[in-house]
Design a protein around this motif. Structure first.
Motif, PDB file in Angstrom:
ATOM      1  N   ARG A  85       0.830  -1.210   0.000  1.00 17.76           N
ATOM      2  CA  ARG A  85       0.000   0.000   0.000  1.00 17.76           C
ATOM      3  C   ARG A  85       0.862   1.256   0.000  1.00 17.76           C
ATOM      4  O   ARG A  85       0.555   2.232  -0.687  1.00 17.76           O
ATOM      5  CB  ARG A  85      -0.916   0.001   1.221  1.00 17.76           C
ATOM      6  CG  ARG A  85      -2.118  -0.909   1.106  1.00 17.76           C
ATOM      7  CD  ARG A  85      -2.986  -0.810   2.339  1.00 17.76           C
ATOM      8  NE  ARG A  85      -4.189  -1.625   2.225  1.00 17.76           N
ATOM      9  CZ  ARG A  85      -5.083  -1.777   3.183  1.00 17.76           C
ATOM     10  NH1 ARG A  85      -4.903  -1.152   4.349  1.00 17.76           N
ATOM     11  NH2 ARG A  85      -6.152  -2.523   3.006  1.00 17.76           N
ATOM     12  N   ARG A  86       1.931   1.241   0.782  1.00 14.85           N
ATOM     13  CA  ARG A  86       2.827   2.408   0.825  1.00 14.85           C
ATOM     14  C   ARG A  86       3.564   2.588  -0.496  1.00 14.85           C
ATOM     15  O   ARG A  86       3.994   3.705  -0.812  1.00 14.85           O
ATOM     16  CB  ARG A  86       3.826   2.253   1.967  1.00 14.85           C
ATOM     17  CG  ARG A  86       3.203   2.325   3.354  1.00 14.85           C
ATOM     18  CD  ARG A  86       4.203   2.759   4.402  1.00 14.85           C
ATOM     19  NE  ARG A  86       5.300   1.820   4.534  1.00 14.85           N
ATOM     20  CZ  ARG A  86       5.386   0.885   5.470  1.00 14.85           C
ATOM     21  NH1 ARG A  86       4.415   0.736   6.347  1.00 14.85           N
ATOM     22  NH2 ARG A  86       6.416   0.085   5.521  1.00 14.85           N
ATOM     23  N   LEU A  87       3.695   1.517  -1.236  1.00 14.26           N
ATOM     24  CA  LEU A  87       4.449   1.556  -2.497  1.00 14.26           C
ATOM     25  C   LEU A  87       3.525   1.622  -3.716  1.00 14.26           C
ATOM     26  O   LEU A  87       3.979   1.450  -4.841  1.00 14.26           O
ATOM     27  CB  LEU A  87       5.343   0.313  -2.606  1.00 14.26           C
ATOM     28  CG  LEU A  87       6.477   0.199  -1.582  1.00 14.26           C
ATOM     29  CD1 LEU A  87       7.030  -1.222  -1.559  1.00 14.26           C
ATOM     30  CD2 LEU A  87       7.592   1.193  -1.906  1.00 14.26           C
ATOM     31  N   THR A  88       2.241   1.903  -3.485  1.00 11.48           N
ATOM     32  CA  THR A  88       1.259   1.843  -4.573  1.00 11.48           C
ATOM     33  C   THR A  88       1.646   2.712  -5.760  1.00 11.48           C
ATOM     34  O   THR A  88       1.579   2.277  -6.916  1.00 11.48           O
ATOM     35  CB  THR A  88      -0.143   2.254  -4.070  1.00 11.48           C
ATOM     36  OG1 THR A  88      -0.546   1.363  -3.037  1.00 11.48           O
ATOM     37  CG2 THR A  88      -1.161   2.202  -5.196  1.00 11.48           C
ATOM     38  N   VAL A  89       2.060   3.949  -5.493  1.00 14.66           N
ATOM     39  CA  VAL A  89       2.399   4.869  -6.585  1.00 14.66           C
ATOM     40  C   VAL A  89       3.543   4.314  -7.416  1.00 14.66           C
ATOM     41  O   VAL A  89       3.485   4.286  -8.656  1.00 14.66           O
ATOM     42  CB  VAL A  89       2.755   6.269  -6.040  1.00 14.66           C
ATOM     43  CG1 VAL A  89       3.270   7.157  -7.161  1.00 14.66           C
ATOM     44  CG2 VAL A  89       1.540   6.902  -5.376  1.00 14.66           C
ATOM     45  N   LEU A  90       4.590   3.845  -6.759  1.00 16.51           N
ATOM     46  CA  LEU A  90       5.739   3.282  -7.474  1.00 16.51           C
ATOM     47  C   LEU A  90       5.327   2.046  -8.273  1.00 16.51           C
ATOM     48  O   LEU A  90       5.727   1.895  -9.438  1.00 16.51           O
ATOM     49  CB  LEU A  90       6.849   2.930  -6.492  1.00 16.51           C
ATOM     50  CG  LEU A  90       8.076   2.210  -7.075  1.00 16.51           C
ATOM     51  CD1 LEU A  90       8.725   3.045  -8.165  1.00 16.51           C
ATOM     52  CD2 LEU A  90       9.065   1.869  -5.976  1.00 16.51           C
ATOM     53  N   ILE A  91       4.540   1.168  -7.675  1.00 20.32           N
ATOM     54  CA  ILE A  91       4.116  -0.054  -8.371  1.00 20.32           C
ATOM     55  C   ILE A  91       3.333   0.291  -9.630  1.00 20.32           C
ATOM     56  O   ILE A  91       3.558  -0.281 -10.711  1.00 20.32           O
ATOM     57  CB  ILE A  91       3.281  -0.946  -7.430  1.00 20.32           C
ATOM     58  CG1 ILE A  91       4.158  -1.478  -6.296  1.00 20.32           C
ATOM     59  CG2 ILE A  91       2.656  -2.108  -8.196  1.00 20.32           C
ATOM     60  CD1 ILE A  91       3.375  -2.135  -5.168  1.00 20.32           C
ATOM     61  N   ARG A  92       2.413   1.254  -9.512  1.00 23.74           N
ATOM     62  CA  ARG A  92       1.635   1.678 -10.687  1.00 23.74           C
ATOM     63  C   ARG A  92       2.549   2.260 -11.764  1.00 23.74           C
ATOM     64  O   ARG A  92       2.363   1.997 -12.961  1.00 23.74           O
ATOM     65  CB  ARG A  92       0.586   2.719 -10.275  1.00 23.74           C
ATOM     66  CG  ARG A  92      -0.587   2.160  -9.506  1.00 23.74           C
ATOM     67  CD  ARG A  92      -1.635   3.250  -9.271  1.00 23.74           C
ATOM     68  NE  ARG A  92      -2.735   2.779  -8.457  1.00 23.74           N
ATOM     69  CZ  ARG A  92      -3.767   2.078  -8.913  1.00 23.74           C
ATOM     70  NH1 ARG A  92      -3.836   1.791 -10.197  1.00 23.74           N
ATOM     71  NH2 ARG A  92      -4.734   1.699  -8.097  1.00 23.74           N
TER      72      ARG A  92
END
Length: 202
Positions: free
Chosen positions: A109-116
């Protein structure tokens, strides 16, 4: 006369209650679940520069540090993955599996932006028929994942040997990004948890 009080039972972290127990025998994780949980955490380690330390910090924030106490404990839990070089011939309990899944999903969840961003970059590169080397951050993630995979998995295992090429490991790493993104959605943690036991219950 004062009666002796019964021995106190160790408290179970409330957050574990968000993941129901699947109806499986002996309350231990099946082989596939152990593999998938460890690979999910491997992907997070490839995204986070201080992966293991970040896992321990997240466990503490979620009050799961009585289960994931330190690096040694984390190493032992993850080495229940039968594909590991130093596989621990012990069971992974449902409580331990829940703790690992919750930590992994909260980190996702904390890495959502990077994953997207990484998944979008891969899609755009594919459309332009360009290699991953054209996107620094995506290429860095894939290089780190390949290094982690090869250093920790046992190449003598058939499931590892058949996925040992750069292309196969890259595809696994990208699939895991999709799984991590899935975890960040509404009820994503619960759906991911149940997916680990598909075909194992009933």
């Amino acid at each position: 006369m004062q009666l002796n009080s019964p021995p106190s039972q160790p408290s179970v972290p409330l957050i574990l209650g968000s993941l129901p127990d699947p109806p499986i025998q002996d309350e231990t994780c099946p082989r596939r679940a152990r593999i998938e949980i460890d690979l999910m955490l491997l992907a997070i380690e490839a995204l986070e520069l201080e992966g293991s330390e970040a896992i321990l910090q997240t466990a503490k924030q979620l009050e799961l540090d009585e289960i994931i106490k330190d690096r040694v404990t984390l190493w032992r839990l993850r080495n229940t993955n039968p594909l590991r070089r130093h596989n621990q011939r012990r069971a992974l309990t449902l409580v331990e599996a829940k703790a690992l899944v919750l930590v992994g999903c909260y980190m996702a969840r904390r890495l959502t932006v990077l994953i997207r961003q990484l998944l979008l970059a891969y899609q755009q590169l594919s459309e332009k028929q360009l290699s991953v080397e054209h996107h620094f951050r995506l290429n860095d993630y894939l290089e780190r994942f390949r290094a982690h995979f090869r250093s920790r998995m046992n190449p003598r295992r058939a499931a590892v040997a058949e996925n040992y090429s750069n292309e196969k490991i890259n595809q696994l790493a990208l699939n895991l990004l999709t799984e991590l993104l899935f975890c960040t959605g509404t009820y994503g943690i619960q759906r991911y948890w149940f997916s680990l036991f598909d075909g194992e219950v009933g």
